[in-house]
Write a protein that holds these residues in place. Structure first.
Motif, mmCIF file in Angstrom:
data_model
loop_
_atom_site.group_PDB
_atom_site.id
_atom_site.type_symbol
_atom_site.label_atom_id
_atom_site.label_comp_id
_atom_site.label_asym_id
_atom_site.label_seq_id
_atom_site.Cartn_x
_atom_site.Cartn_y
_atom_site.Cartn_z
ATOM 1 N N ARG A 242 0.835 -1.206 0.000
ATOM 2 C CA ARG A 242 0.000 0.000 0.000
ATOM 3 C C ARG A 242 0.867 1.251 0.000
ATOM 4 N NH1 ARG A 242 -5.061 1.402 2.053
ATOM 5 N NH2 ARG A 242 -5.514 3.554 1.431
ATOM 6 N N VAL A 243 1.944 1.256 0.782
ATOM 7 C CA VAL A 243 2.842 2.419 0.798
ATOM 8 C C VAL A 243 3.465 2.626 -0.580
ATOM 9 C CG1 VAL A 243 4.969 3.361 1.787
ATOM 10 C CG2 VAL A 243 3.314 2.211 3.266
ATOM 11 N N LEU A 244 3.860 1.532 -1.232
ATOM 12 C CA LEU A 244 4.404 1.638 -2.587
ATOM 13 C C LEU A 244 3.367 2.220 -3.539
ATOM 14 C CD1 LEU A 244 6.448 1.075 -4.843
ATOM 15 C CD2 LEU A 244 5.615 -1.292 -4.890
ATOM 16 N N ASP A 245 2.134 1.718 -3.485
ATOM 17 C CA ASP A 245 1.076 2.217 -4.377
ATOM 18 C C ASP A 245 0.807 3.699 -4.121
ATOM 19 O OD1 ASP A 245 0.891 -0.336 -5.357
ATOM 20 O OD2 ASP A 245 -0.979 -0.836 -4.315
ATOM 21 N N MET A 246 0.747 4.077 -2.842
ATOM 22 C CA MET A 246 0.522 5.487 -2.504
ATOM 23 C C MET A 246 1.643 6.360 -3.045
ATOM 24 S SD MET A 246 -0.584 4.984 1.502
ATOM 25 C CE MET A 246 -0.116 6.651 1.896
ATOM 26 N N THR A 247 2.880 5.873 -2.944
ATOM 27 C CA THR A 247 4.034 6.675 -3.349
ATOM 28 C C THR A 247 4.087 6.833 -4.863
ATOM 29 O OG1 THR A 247 5.238 5.897 -1.397
ATOM 30 C CG2 THR A 247 6.536 6.863 -3.176
ATOM 31 N N VAL A 248 3.836 5.756 -5.584
ATOM 32 C CA VAL A 248 3.829 5.842 -7.048
ATOM 33 C C VAL A 248 2.719 6.775 -7.523
ATOM 34 C CG1 VAL A 248 3.405 4.524 -9.165
ATOM 35 C CG2 VAL A 248 4.890 3.581 -7.386
#
Length: 373
Positions: A242-248
């Motif tokens: 989720r953190v990766l998706d939010m960051t991208v």
């Protein structure tokens, strides 16, 4: 190991993600911080009705007949949505050890009620503590026992109907099934960085019948640790994703100097490093989970996963903050919730240093602590 999901597993994942996105999400996590219960009773009821509490339990005890791997797919989605819930302590740390090591009478009494929604919790397991040292509980007597002492950081102790209590019996950690409202059991909330509402639980002369002792040796105690650590890894994998998706998403939409910041090579490198950590974490976590689901020896794999995933999740959050900049450090942004979750999850069931030492000990390398390899 093939991470491709079956059709049934895909359905589990899609149903969970849709439900949690609609009913909870990070808004739910924020609301639960001010809620005395610490989790949504309505959402818990829906989880029970969907069979989540019985997913990994035998059909003869009201379960669905799935396995540990399938319930870890739920934990991954709970991490992705960052939903506070007693599902992990109830199912992974209590129900599965009972299903594996409990007597037929214990299984009949406890597993059906868990499948129907009984909330359970557990006291921590002594990963690296010599018997008799530190805040701990001790059981005395033969047959019926009496438990005295203290347990720290017991998740959702205030909501639990029953506790799986680890206490020293003749200097050997053993697990006991204890009613949470038994005379002498006193929970007290303590401050924690995570969202799981930890409690300090005092045991003062708690009488426990002999038939509440789980298992013939400390294997049941080890199972609490192994299932709990592996399930926590699954939850961390979901949260890191989720953190990766939010960051991208942020890097794609945020513009600076007339262009999206995701077009800058330094930001791309951060996102690539995050993606590598998430993918590596998923492989390590689900290798350990698969071995546990197959009832194979998985102590080494669980420690490898817990050590690596804990560090990787913290790195993902740190790089997420780098990309988000100042906004990622504000209370209004969701990223700080994941950073808090990463810190709490890294400490749960033993931190990185402990698990690296356990792996070293199993490999015969120096640095093994006093705990069991």
């Amino acid at each position: 190991m093939d991470l491709t999901l079956t059709e049934d597993q895909e359905l589990i994942v899609s149903t969970a993600r849709e439900l949690l996105a609609a009913r909870a999400g990070t808004a739910g996590a924020r609301a639960m911080e001010d809620d005395p219960a610490g989790y949504s009773a309505g959402l818990w009821k829906e989880m029970v009705e969907l069979g989540w509490t019985g997913l990994a339990l035998p059909e003869e005890h009201g379960g669905v007949g799935g396995d540990f791997l399938e319930v870890c797919l739920l934990f991954e989605q709970l991490g992705y949505a960052l939903v506070p819930s007693p599902l992990l302590p109830t199912v992974a740390c209590c129900a599965l050890p009972i299903a594996r090591y409990g007597t037929p009478a214990q299984q009949a009494e406890w597993l059906g009620s868990i499948a129907r929604g009984r909330v359970m919790s557990h006291t921590p397991v002594p990963w690296d503590r010599p018997p008799g040292e530190g805040p701990w509980a001790t059981a005395t007597g033969t047959g019926d026992v009496e438990i005295d002492g203290t347990a720290l950081f017991v998740p959702y102790a205030h909501a639990a109907e029953s506790l799986l209590v680890v206490a020293d019996l003749e200097e050997e950690p053993r697990a006991f099934l204890v009613d949470a409202d038994a005379p002498g059991v006193t929970p007290e909330p303590v401050a924690g960085v995570g969202l799981d509402r930890p409690h300090r639980v005092e045991f003062a002369g708690v009488r426990v019948p002999g038939d509440r002792l789980l298992g013939a040796d400390r294997a049941a105690v080890d199972a609490i640790s192994l299932y709990g650590a592996a399930a926590t890894c699954a939850e961390m994998v979901g949260a890191a994703q989720r953190v990766l998706d939010m960051t991208v998403e942020y890097a794609t939409g945020r513009e600076q100097f007339g262009r999206p910041i995701g077009s800058f090579q330094a930001v791309q490198h951060h996102c690539a490093d995050m993606a590598i950590d998430v993918l590596g974490s998923r492989f390590l976590a689900f290798e350990a989970i698969w071995r546990l689901a197959a009832e194979r020896d998985a102590a080494e794999e669980v420690s490898m996963a817990k050590a690596w995933v804990s560090e990787a999740y913290e790195r993902v959050c740190a790089l997420g903050h780098q990309v988000h900049g100042a906004i990622g450090f504000t209370q209004e942004h969701d990223l700080h919730l994941f950073s808090r979750h990463a810190m709490a999850s890294a400490l749960a069931f033993g931190d990185e240093d402990l698990h690296y030492e356990r792996v070293a000990g199993r490999l015969g390398l120096p640095g093994n602590p006093t705990n069991r390899p």
